[in-house]
Design an enzyme around this catalytic site. Structure first.
Site, PDB file in Angstrom:
ATOM      1  N   ASP A  70       0.829  -1.222   0.000  1.00 33.37           N
ATOM      2  CA  ASP A  70       0.000   0.000   0.000  1.00 33.37           C
ATOM      3  C   ASP A  70       0.864   1.272   0.000  1.00 33.37           C
ATOM      4  O   ASP A  70       0.661   2.183  -0.789  1.00 33.37           O
ATOM      5  CB  ASP A  70      -0.983   0.008   1.182  1.00 33.37           C
ATOM      6  CG  ASP A  70      -0.376  -0.481   2.486  1.00 33.37           C
ATOM      7  OD1 ASP A  70       0.841  -0.751   2.521  1.00 33.37           O
ATOM      8  OD2 ASP A  70      -1.113  -0.588   3.476  1.00 33.37           O
TER       9      ASP A  70
HETATM   10  C1  LIG Z   1       4.911  17.142  15.100  1.00 29.68           C
HETATM   11  C2  LIG Z   1       4.120  15.919  15.292  1.00 29.68           C
HETATM   12  C3  LIG Z   1       4.634  14.748  14.503  1.00 29.68           C
HETATM   13  C4  LIG Z   1       3.771  13.553  14.674  1.00 29.68           C
HETATM   14  C5  LIG Z   1       4.531  12.357  14.229  1.00 29.68           C
HETATM   15  C6  LIG Z   1       3.650  11.178  14.191  1.00 29.68           C
HETATM   16  C7  LIG Z   1       4.441   9.941  14.068  1.00 29.68           C
HETATM   17  C8  LIG Z   1       3.708   8.856  13.403  1.00 29.68           C
HETATM   18  C9  LIG Z   1       2.796   8.179  14.313  1.00 29.68           C
HETATM   19  C10 LIG Z   1       1.993   7.208  13.854  1.00 29.68           C
HETATM   20  C11 LIG Z   1       2.039   6.726  12.456  1.00 29.68           C
HETATM   21  C12 LIG Z   1       0.682   6.311  11.977  1.00 29.68           C
HETATM   22  C13 LIG Z   1       0.753   6.071  10.490  1.00 29.68           C
HETATM   23  C14 LIG Z   1      -0.591   5.812   9.892  1.00 29.68           C
HETATM   24  C15 LIG Z   1      -0.665   4.509   9.169  1.00 29.68           C
HETATM   25  C16 LIG Z   1      -0.757   3.343  10.147  1.00 29.68           C
HETATM   26  C17 LIG Z   1      -1.259   2.080   9.596  1.00 29.68           C
HETATM   27  C18 LIG Z   1      -0.142   1.236   9.094  1.00 29.68           C
HETATM   28  O1  LIG Z   1       0.904   1.178   9.682  1.00 29.68           O
HETATM   29  N1  LIG Z   1      -0.372   0.563   8.003  1.00 29.68           N
HETATM   30  C19 LIG Z   1       0.644  -0.188   7.338  1.00 29.68           C
HETATM   31  C20 LIG Z   1       0.213  -1.606   7.127  1.00 29.68           C
HETATM   32  O2  LIG Z   1      -0.989  -1.677   6.407  1.00 29.68           O
HETATM   33  C21 LIG Z   1      -1.342  -2.969   5.960  1.00 29.68           C
HETATM   34  O3  LIG Z   1      -0.247  -3.447   5.233  1.00 29.68           O
HETATM   35  C22 LIG Z   1      -0.427  -4.642   4.553  1.00 29.68           C
HETATM   36  C23 LIG Z   1      -1.577  -4.454   3.602  1.00 29.68           C
HETATM   37  O4  LIG Z   1      -1.749  -5.583   2.820  1.00 29.68           O
HETATM   38  C24 LIG Z   1      -2.776  -4.183   4.359  1.00 29.68           C
HETATM   39  O5  LIG Z   1      -3.841  -4.096   3.474  1.00 29.68           O
HETATM   40  C25 LIG Z   1      -2.548  -2.886   5.078  1.00 29.68           C
HETATM   41  O6  LIG Z   1      -3.652  -2.565   5.823  1.00 29.68           O
HETATM   42  C26 LIG Z   1       0.899   0.495   6.031  1.00 29.68           C
HETATM   43  O7  LIG Z   1       1.741  -0.268   5.238  1.00 29.68           O
HETATM   44  C27 LIG Z   1       1.485   1.848   6.331  1.00 29.68           C
HETATM   45  C28 LIG Z   1       1.248   2.851   5.580  1.00 29.68           C
HETATM   46  C29 LIG Z   1       1.699   4.249   5.886  1.00 29.68           C
HETATM   47  C30 LIG Z   1       2.970   4.400   6.653  1.00 29.68           C
HETATM   48  C31 LIG Z   1       3.223   5.859   6.886  1.00 29.68           C
HETATM   49  C32 LIG Z   1       4.365   6.035   7.820  1.00 29.68           C
HETATM   50  C33 LIG Z   1       4.686   7.471   7.955  1.00 29.68           C
HETATM   51  C34 LIG Z   1       4.039   8.043   9.140  1.00 29.68           C
HETATM   52  C35 LIG Z   1       4.563   9.399   9.420  1.00 29.68           C
HETATM   53  C36 LIG Z   1       3.419  10.315   9.508  1.00 29.68           C
HETATM   54  C37 LIG Z   1       3.781  11.631  10.059  1.00 29.68           C
HETATM   55  C38 LIG Z   1       2.564  12.478  10.013  1.00 29.68           C
HETATM   56  C39 LIG Z   1       2.794  13.781  10.607  1.00 29.68           C
HETATM   57  C40 LIG Z   1       1.600  14.581  10.451  1.00 29.68           C
HETATM   58  C41 LIG Z   1       1.887  15.982  10.716  1.00 29.68           C
END
Ligand SMILES: CCCCCCCC/C=C\CCCCCCCC(=O)N[C@@H](CO[C@@H]1OC[C@@H](O)[C@H](O)[C@H]1O)[C@H](O)/C=C/CCCCCCCCCCCCC
Ligand code: UDP
Length: 403
Positions: A233
């Site tokens: 994804d």
């Molecule tokens: C100043 C403040 C900063 C804040 C910093 C926040 C830090 C991040 C905290 C949490 C991260 C949450 C990320 C959201 C996505 C979570 C869900 C996830 O991990 N999904 C993964 C897996 O999904 C499955 O994978 C297999 C597939 O077959 C299934 O169908 C799926 O469901 C997915 O792969 C991940 C995707 C996105 C990853 C993003 C990581 C970057 C996060 C950084 C975001 C920072 C945001 C800051 C906003 C200001």
């Protein structure tokens, strides 16, 4: 304060700035959630014909809600679509569930593909590959259960410059504390990041429910091009954006409705996801624990004491209470109606989520092997995956396979 080394003073300032940034994220998520979520889709079929959609449904094993969830695909309020069910194993109990629904709804264009096709490491991609190759339409949907207007909502969001519309993960109302815990997780910490990331153009695509342009995916090499990753994804979204296309969330959240709902298998799922994020976006090793309410509160209290001589205990308590209230507001926005549990249950679910969050993250860092259904994998930095030889099947997987 005068006697502090400059580096410590600088560290306190950075922490305090990060703490302020986190509150901006809270605010962004609440405002954007209110503005974006649950707007009714209002396109009339006669105005301009809606595009036909191929819906891919990878399945593995059954759970008590599977039949109901699959039936929702047969009864969707959308003019032209085909259903492509993909099941890797021909003796999978899901086969008979799909076949009986296909018999019940003969007017729906539905096909079952069995056996998959080994194009990479990712078992979901391998499973979907035959269905993807046979898909007839330009728009492809990969999805968990749907409401009858979900597809319409996603298609309406797929305007000219967009090649990917995804749904923010959320959950249906279900009985029990584990269901509350899941709802609290998806409606608070996950929604906060998902909404603000979407607003700021950060890739946060979770592939449980998405609509894609097939021509764009084909240009990128088809689904098989992402078979080397477990988090297909994330990399699909990245490749789409690198080609100059845009992505966004749709108005409806994805209403996950798994019939298997217990805290330990949910926590295993969160740990698996955290392992993926750490390998794909290594900065999350620092950002995720730092953005946890309890951890950040403690650090910010310390920095406020250093910088402004504020009482750390009072600061911490106000921080936690305000965080709690803003999470409640966000959850109410995402739910868009009355919650299926009592406020007290929210307090307990929220506390459990906030206290267990950092622990689960550490757990994910501790053992990088990833168990997904019946296989185990390891990730290289960057996200390329390889499969490990089979080991003992854990309890929740056993339950899935036996059900
Ligand atoms: C100043 C403040 C900063 C804040 C910093 C926040 C830090 C991040 C905290 C949490 C991260 C949450 C990320 C959201 C996505 C979570 C869900 C996830 O991990 N999904 C993964 C897996 O999904 C499955 O994978 C297999 C597939 O077959 C299934 O169908 C799926 O469901 C997915 O792969 C991940 C995707 C996105 C990853 C993003 C990581 C970057 C996060 C950084 C975001 C920072 C945001 C800051 C906003 C200001
Ligand atoms: O070996 C597998 C593992 C998963 N899936 C499919 O991938 C989707 C997501 O699986 P799961 O719910 O386990 O992943 P999560 O959403 O927890 O990341 C589901 O439709 C599964 O049927 C699959 O086809 N083969």
């Amino acid at each position: 304060m005068k006697h502090l080394p400059n580096s410590l003073y600088g560290f306190a300032i950075s922490l305090f700035v990060f703490w302020c940034g986190t509150w901006c994220v809270h605010l962004l998520a609440i405002c954007y959630g209110k503005f974006k979520l649950h707007k009714k889709s209002s396109k009339c079929y006669n105005e301009s014909p809606l595009p036909a959609v191929s819906i891919l449904k990878p399945l593995m094993g059954i759970d008590p809600n599977l039949e109901h969830n699959l039936e929702s695909f047969f009864t969707m309020d959308y003019p032209v679509y085909e259903l492509l069910f993909c099941i890797e194993d021909s003796v999978d109990p899901a086969v008979s569930t799909v076949e009986s629904l296909m018999t019940k709804y003969p007017q729906v264009d539905a096909t079952l593909y069995m056996g998959g096709s080994k194009v990479g490491v990712n078992p979901k991609i391998n499973n979907m590959q035959p269905g993807y190759s046979a898909a007839k339409h330009e728009l492809i949907m990969i999805s968990d259960s749907v409401k009858n207007d979900t597809l319409l909502d996603m298609v309406n969001n797929m305007t000219e410059k967009y090649a990917l519309v995804h749904q923010m993960p959320f959950t249906c109302d279900r009985e029990g504390f584990a269901a509350t815990f899941e709802k609290v997780f998806f409606g608070t910490v996950q929604s906060r990041i998902y909404l603000s990331a979407d607003l700021l153009g950060i890739n946060c695509h979770t592939g449980m429910s998405c609509l894609l342009r097939k021509s764009v995916i084909d240009e990128l090499g088809g689904l098989r091009a992402f078979g080397c990753y477990l988090a297909e994804d994330f990399f699909i979204a990245k490749a789409i954006r690198d080609k100059g296309w845009k992505m966004r969330i749709s108005n409806q959240p994805a209403m996950q409705n798994s019939g298997i709902c217990d805290i330990s298998s949910f926590q295993e799922r969160l740990i698996r996801w955290a392992k993926l994020r750490v390998a794909m976006v290594p900065t999350t090793i620092l950002l995720e624990p730092l953005s946890e309410c309890m951890v950040l509160g403690a650090l910010a209290s310390w920095s406020a004491a250093i910088l402004f001589n504020w009482d750390p205990l009072v600061f911490y308590l106000v921080h936690v209470l305000t965080w709690f209230l803003s999470d409640w507001i966000l959850l109410s926005i995402v739910q868009n109606g009355s919650l299926s549990f009592h406020k007290f249950e929210f307090v307990v679910g929220w506390l459990l989520r906030e206290i267990s969050g950092p622990y689960l993250f550490l757990h994910a860092l501790w053992n990088p092997a990833i168990r997904w259904r019946r296989r185990t994998y390891k990730l290289q930095w960057g996200g390329i995956a390889y499969e490990l030889p089979s080991v003992n099947i854990n309890l929740s997987t056993k339950r899935l396979l036996l059900s």
